[in-house]
Design a protein around this motif. Structure first.
Motif, mmCIF file in Angstrom:
data_model
loop_
_atom_site.group_PDB
_atom_site.id
_atom_site.type_symbol
_atom_site.label_atom_id
_atom_site.label_comp_id
_atom_site.label_asym_id
_atom_site.label_seq_id
_atom_site.Cartn_x
_atom_site.Cartn_y
_atom_site.Cartn_z
ATOM 1 N N SER A 46 40.672 61.441 80.539
ATOM 2 C CA SER A 46 41.941 60.730 80.383
ATOM 3 C C SER A 46 43.086 61.495 81.032
ATOM 4 N N GLN A 47 42.861 62.775 81.346
ATOM 5 C CA GLN A 47 43.897 63.600 81.937
ATOM 6 C C GLN A 47 43.741 63.765 83.448
ATOM 7 N N ILE A 48 42.786 63.056 84.058
ATOM 8 C CA ILE A 48 42.599 63.150 85.498
ATOM 9 C C ILE A 48 43.651 62.308 86.216
ATOM 10 N N ILE A 49 44.296 62.904 87.215
ATOM 11 C CA ILE A 49 45.344 62.210 87.956
ATOM 12 C C ILE A 49 44.979 62.160 89.436
ATOM 13 N N PRO A 50 45.417 61.141 90.154
ATOM 14 C CA PRO A 50 45.096 61.019 91.577
ATOM 15 C C PRO A 50 45.635 62.195 92.372
ATOM 16 N N ILE A 51 44.846 62.695 93.304
ATOM 17 C CA ILE A 51 45.241 63.850 94.100
ATOM 18 C C ILE A 51 46.523 63.574 94.870
ATOM 19 N N ILE A 93 39.462 69.338 90.414
ATOM 20 C CA ILE A 93 40.469 70.271 90.891
ATOM 21 C C ILE A 93 41.389 70.651 89.742
ATOM 22 N N GLN A 94 41.527 71.945 89.507
ATOM 23 C CA GLN A 94 42.441 72.404 88.471
ATOM 24 C C GLN A 94 43.866 72.348 89.004
ATOM 25 N N VAL A 95 44.597 71.321 88.600
ATOM 26 C CA VAL A 95 45.987 71.166 89.031
ATOM 27 C C VAL A 95 46.881 72.113 88.235
ATOM 28 N N ASN A 96 46.682 72.114 86.932
ATOM 29 C CA ASN A 96 47.345 73.048 86.026
ATOM 30 C C ASN A 96 46.471 73.114 84.770
ATOM 31 N N PRO A 97 46.817 73.943 83.778
ATOM 32 C CA PRO A 97 45.936 74.064 82.605
ATOM 33 C C PRO A 97 45.664 72.761 81.868
ATOM 34 N N GLN A 98 46.547 71.767 82.020
ATOM 35 C CA GLN A 98 46.369 70.505 81.294
ATOM 36 C C GLN A 98 45.808 69.371 82.149
ATOM 37 N N ARG A 99 46.014 69.419 83.458
ATOM 38 C CA ARG A 99 45.679 68.274 84.284
ATOM 39 C C ARG A 99 44.635 68.618 85.342
ATOM 40 N N THR A 100 43.817 67.620 85.651
ATOM 41 C CA THR A 100 42.731 67.764 86.612
ATOM 42 C C THR A 100 42.793 66.597 87.590
#
Length: 315
Positions: A46-51, A93-100
């Protein structure tokens, strides 16, 4: 005494059965735990966001080239037979500690993944999933490997402003094991003079199905005709359609956002393995009839050869 003895024996039998059950539960749990990669942990899908939302990838492209956030997946395609594309990988991809975020790639060798530069050029860590079909699960065919920023190779010509040379490589400190489900892609070596125009191509990916629905769990494919660069330039212009780009028609199906880095392949007569000729780079609004652009691999064979392995002195 006989009744007491029988009663005690029955209790003893129940106790033995209970102990045996607990033992087998613990044993099965231990076996399953050992099957997990050491660095694997469940992703919050649910925390995956488009690159593209992370890198603002299309700010310098024509307005019509901006991706539509409402439909982020292989659109108009179909689910493939599980493990029928063993060269294709997904990676988180680790975008930040909360988002992928997520991108695609293809296997060059046991320690190198070919992908798009915009998927790796600014992020600290990725987790590669090879041999997978449903990447929302830990399938027995999967191999998962992690890699850090220091192991990413980005083409020196890559620019988010001009969108040129959008190609990169992820090096894996722990090698993949080749088998039926994990094999290297076939590169167009010896086909450097081919344009592939008019050939039927296939693009695959997992992609994002929407901001609210999360990633597409299973691999999908779409089929389109490779265009000549002249025909693609007539639509997009020379500034975007460089000699290092190969385009495909869409017929309202094809690659879209978060399929970035994935493989574009064409078949070769008499060969069961297709040839990878492109890497997903950019496209129009998902479902559009406008062409999609891919990095033309024949233009980068020398760079790939120079960067698909660890530098012994530097690593």
């Amino acid at each position: 005494m006989s009744r007491n003895f029988n009663c005690q024996s029955l209790q003893c039998l129940k106790m033995k059965l209970l102990i045996s059950l607990i033992f087998w539960i613990l044993l099965v749990s231990t076996v399953k735990a050992k099957e997990l990669p050491e660095d694997w942990k469940p992703f919050d899908f649910s925390q995956i966001i488009p690159i593209e939302e992370v890198v603002d990838l299309f700010s310098s492209l024509p307005k019509e080239a901006h991706q539509d956030s409402r439909n982020r997946r292989i659109f108009g395609g179909q689910e493939v037979v599980p493990n029928s594309h063993p060269y294709q990988v997904a990676y988180f991809i680790q975008v930040n500690p909360q988002r992928t975020s997520i991108c695609g790639g293809s296997i060059l060798n046991s320690q190198a993944i070919l992908t798009a530069a915009h998927c790796i050029y600014r992020f600290p860590r990725v987790t590669v999933v090879a041999g997978g079909h449903n990447i929302h699960r830990l399938e027995p065919t999967q191999q998962r490997r992690s890699s850090e920023f220091e192991n990413f190779r980005v083409h020196p010509g890559w620019s988010g402003l001009t969108f040129s040379d959008d190609i990169g490589i992820v090096l894996l400190p722990t090698a993949l094991e080749f088998n039926t489900y994990v094999v290297p892609a076939r590169l167009p070596i010896g086909l450097e003079n081919e344009t592939f125009a008019g050939e039927l191509s296939r693009v695959v990916g997992w992609g994002i199905t929407g901001l609210e629905s999360g990633t597409n769990p299973v691999l999908h494919a779409a089929y389109n005709t490779v265009m000549s660069n002249e025909d693609c330039i007539a639509i997009w212009g020379e500034e975007l359609v460089l000699p290092t780009i190969v385009c495909t028609s869409t017929n309202r199906q094809g690659a879209c956002s978060s399929d970035s880095g994935g493989s574009l392949t064409v078949p070769r007569p008499g060969d069961t393995r297709p040839v990878q000729i492109g890497i997903v780079n950019w496209g129009s609004i998902c479902g559009s009839s406008r062409p999609v652009g891919f990095a033309r691999i024949t233009e980068y064979l020398e760079w790939i050869s120079d960067n698909d392995h660890f530098d012994v002195l530097g690593h």
